[in-house]
Each structure stands twice: as C-alpha cells, then as structure tokens.
Enzyme design. Structure first.
Site, PDB file in Angstrom:
ATOM      1  N   GLU A  97     -20.568  21.181 -19.440  1.00 18.73           N
ATOM      2  CA  GLU A  97     -21.814  21.822 -18.989  1.00 18.73           C
ATOM      3  C   GLU A  97     -22.060  23.147 -19.709  1.00 18.73           C
ATOM      4  OE1 GLU A  97     -22.106  22.528 -14.759  1.00 18.73           O
ATOM      5  OE2 GLU A  97     -24.077  23.430 -14.938  1.00 18.73           O
TER       6      GLU A  97
ATOM      7  N   LYS B 239     -23.685  17.793 -19.397  1.00 23.22           N
ATOM      8  CA  LYS B 239     -24.577  18.292 -18.338  1.00 23.22           C
ATOM      9  C   LYS B 239     -25.336  19.500 -18.875  1.00 23.22           C
ATOM     10  CE  LYS B 239     -24.552  19.971 -13.572  1.00 23.22           C
ATOM     11  NZ  LYS B 239     -24.084  19.650 -12.232  1.00 23.22           N
TER      12      LYS B 239
HETATM   13  P1  13P Z   1     -28.207  23.217 -10.121  1.00 29.42           P
HETATM   14  O1  13P Z   1     -28.726  21.800 -10.168  1.00 29.42           O
HETATM   15  O2  13P Z   1     -28.494  23.935  -8.849  1.00 29.42           O
HETATM   16  O3  13P Z   1     -28.566  23.992 -11.350  1.00 29.42           O
HETATM   17  O4  13P Z   1     -26.620  23.105 -10.097  1.00 29.42           O
HETATM   18  C1  13P Z   1     -25.976  22.172 -10.847  1.00 29.42           C
HETATM   19  C2  13P Z   1     -24.622  22.633 -11.152  1.00 29.42           C
HETATM   20  O5  13P Z   1     -23.669  21.928 -10.935  1.00 29.42           O
HETATM   21  C3  13P Z   1     -24.448  23.951 -11.779  1.00 29.42           C
HETATM   22  O6  13P Z   1     -23.141  24.082 -12.264  1.00 29.42           O
END
Ligand code: 13P
Length: 379
Positions: free
Chosen positions: A195, A237
C-alpha cells in the site's frame, strides 16, 4: 510451473508449495466481484471513529463493533477478506466466539495489518517512513498460526510541488520498505498487500496526482522486482488518481477512472492478480461511483476492486451509535454498501445506495506541524 519459471533468477527461491499457496490466496481475495473490508484501525485511529459517535474507546466496545461487522449474515457474498488490527485477530465476542471464526463462517479470509505506523524521516519536511520490519518474520508466523493469510503495510507520500514533495528520498523509502515487508510476508506464507498511499491533502490537480502516482508505482514495482517478490502472490493497494481536496477544479468520475487506469497500465505488471483501492477520504458514494468508472473502462489485465476502510464503515458506525438495539440496522447498512462496491467491480453500480449519509466527505486533513527552527551546524 509458470510461477516457478518466473522466479528462477532469484538466488534463494520461495519453495514451490509456498508460492502456490500465496498465488491461490491472492487470486481468491480478488475473485467474483468481491473486495476487502479494511477494519484494521489501530487503537488510536478507532478512537477517532468512536469519538464521532460519542463512544468510549474500550476493549469491549472494539470487540462489539468488530463483532457487528464480521457477524453480518451474507457479507461473504461481497467481501473476500478482512484486514484486522492485531488485537482483533486474537479477540472473542461477548459469546466467547473468536472473531476470526465469524469471518470463516462467511468464507472471508482474515488478514492483518503488520506495520507499526509512521515516523518522520529525519531532515525532511515531515515526510514519512513506515515502522515495523524488526521482528516482522516472527510476528508473521504467529499471525499465520492464528488464521491470517494476508497482510497489509501502509506507506505514505505527500504531494506538494512547491516544496518538491514527494522527494526522491521519500519515494525510495516507500518502495524499499514495501519490498522488504513483502518478501518477509511471502517467506512466511502471508500474501502482502502493498500500500503506497499518496495522500489527497493539497490543492494539486488530477494531472499532478497522476504524474506522482505513476512515478511512485514505477519505483515500487522496480523494488518488488529487485527483492524477488512473487507478483502472482501479492496485491497492490493504491490511491485512486484524484485531485487534491483543496483543488479548485473537481475532476469528473470519468476523469478519475481514466487517469487511474492509465496510471496502472503504465506501471503495474499483469502478473499481479489484483489491485484493491483504498478510499482515502472519498465519501462512501464517491468511492463506489469512481470504482464503477474504473471498471467501465475494462476489461483490465488485473481485477480492480476495493479495500475500503472509511468508505465501508462511516454509515455503519453512525447507524450503530454503540447501541445493541441498532446492531441489525447497522449490519444492513454494511451489506448495502458492500453490495454497491461489488456491483462497481462489474461496472454495474448505478448510484444511490445509502442516501445522503453516503455522500458525506470522509477526508481527514493532515494536521499541520508547528514550524521548527533549525540551526545550521557545520561538522
Ligand atoms: P480508507 O479506505 O479509509 O482510506 O482506509 C483504507 C486503509 O486500509 C488505509 O490503510
């Protein structure tokens, strides 16, 4: 066999059985129009959510809330995996049932947030590094034993063109940290969700976000390759490509779809089974509509689906309000939202789920740090 072939240039290969297990899990997480529920708010972050509905942040309330989410009958039709905070992985509900069992009952794969949050990279203008590599292999082994099959690690970059942000240093740190985390997870049979979040703070245009996202993703995939990460056993992500929240021109959902898909096509190898977007402060409805626009531009070489935190939970929290008698109502809200996002993965979401509540922005502005005065020292 193809997996092993793709992997043969790495000196120390992943054992074939682990590679197969990772690839199978990764594929399952993005199949059939399903997505991920990110319910991995740290104890600090869930406090902010509970403060909004005036609930005390106790261990009992946290267990009750996660029980509400995972105990929603039928949620497994739309949700393939749930990311948990460490406490939740080992937690039971009031009836003494482990919360992971509730997920298993719905066919949902448990996942775990393994990063330990952000710290400022010294001598940068508050750019961030993610902590948590020390002892990660041992923690992964424990998490696997407790039922987790995938993991998440969040790295963050900020956009501020006037200040040259993100700096190359911040991008390198993001890419390298994610690659180190991903190999450790894979070695321990957890599918890494990679991510690299580019925050939406700022007044930059969508074109600037596209350029920065492209650069960051290119660096991330180079680092994953350098470290020998098995792409077939990993997921990305990212943020969607949007304008900064303070930008005066708001892009259309078609623009968000176009720039997001263009950016992914330029940077993400098709060997990766799927991309699971974060919602990043978009309203619930915006996050669903934009995912729909992205999928309308398909077919794509990867599954493009959701891994939302705020955009799956904001209305649920409001509907619950911490009261037992509201649990069923809140579960229905969750099912509606999850279904909307599932439809969006097929490009079939027409809008309107959740009424006006779902349109409320969930953006949390990054707190501005007090300016420090630096004294120049020559050594
Ligand atoms: P949000 O969808 O609220 O941005 O959070 C996703 C997430 O896992 C952030 O690390």
């Amino acid at each position: 066999m193809a997996l092993i072939g793709a992997y043969k240039n790495v000196p120390c290969k992943l054992p074939a059985d682990i590679a197969e297990e990772l690839a199978t899990t990764a594929k399952k997480l993005v199949e059939n129009g399903k997505g991920i529920l990110a319910a991995d708010e740290s104890t600090q972050t869930i406090k902010k959510r509970f403060d909004n509905i005036k609930i005390e942040n106790t261990i009992e309330h946290r267990a009750a809330y996660r029980d509400l989410l995972f105990g929603a009958k039928g949620i497994g039709k739309f949700i393939s995996g749930a990311i948990l905070f460490e406490e939740t992985l080992f937690q039971k509900n009031e009836a003494g049932t482990p919360l992971v069992n509730l997920l298993h009952n719905e066919g949902i794969i448990p996942g775990i947030k393994v990063d330990k949050g952000l710290v400022t990279i010294p001598r940068t203008d508050d750019e961030k590094s993610t902590q948590g590599l020390d002892g990660l292999a041992e923690r992964c082994k424990e998490y696997y034993k407790a039922g987790a099959r995938f993991a998440k690690w969040r790295a963050v970059c900020v956009i501020d063109p006037a200040k040259g942000k993100p700096t190359d240093l911040s991008i390198m740190e993001t890419a390298w940290g994610l690659a180190r985390y991903a190999t450790i997870c894979q070695q321990n049979k957890l599918v890494p969700i990679v991510e690299p979040e580019i925050l939406a703070d700022g007044d930059h245009t969508i074109e600037v976000c596209a350029a920065v996202t492209e650069k960051v993703l290119a660096c991330v995939f180079k680092a994953l390759n350098d470290h020998g990460v098995l792409l077939e056993g990993a997921l990305l992500k990212p943020n969607m490509v949007t304008a900064g929240y303070e930008c005066s021109t708001k892009p259309s959902t078609h623009d968000v779809g176009f720039f997001t898909v263009r950016t992914l096509k330029r940077t993400v190898p098709p060997a990766l089974p799927g991309v699971v977007f974060l919602s990043g402060g978009q309203s619930e409805e915006e996050a669903s509509i934009n995912l729909n626009s992205i999928n309308l531009l398909g077919p794509h070489p990867w599954a493009l689906t959701f891994s939302y935190g705020r955009a799956l939970q904001a209305s649920v929290l409001n509907a619950w309000g911490g009261k037992k008698e509201n649990v069923q109502k809140a579960r229905e809200v969750l099912l509606k939202r999850a279904e909307a996002n599932s439809l969006a993965t097929f490009g079939k979401y027409k809008g309107g789920a959740g009424g006006t509540d779902a349109g409320a922005s969930l953006f949390e502005k990054k707190k501005k740090k007090k300016k420090k005065t630096y004294v120049m020292m020559i050594f």
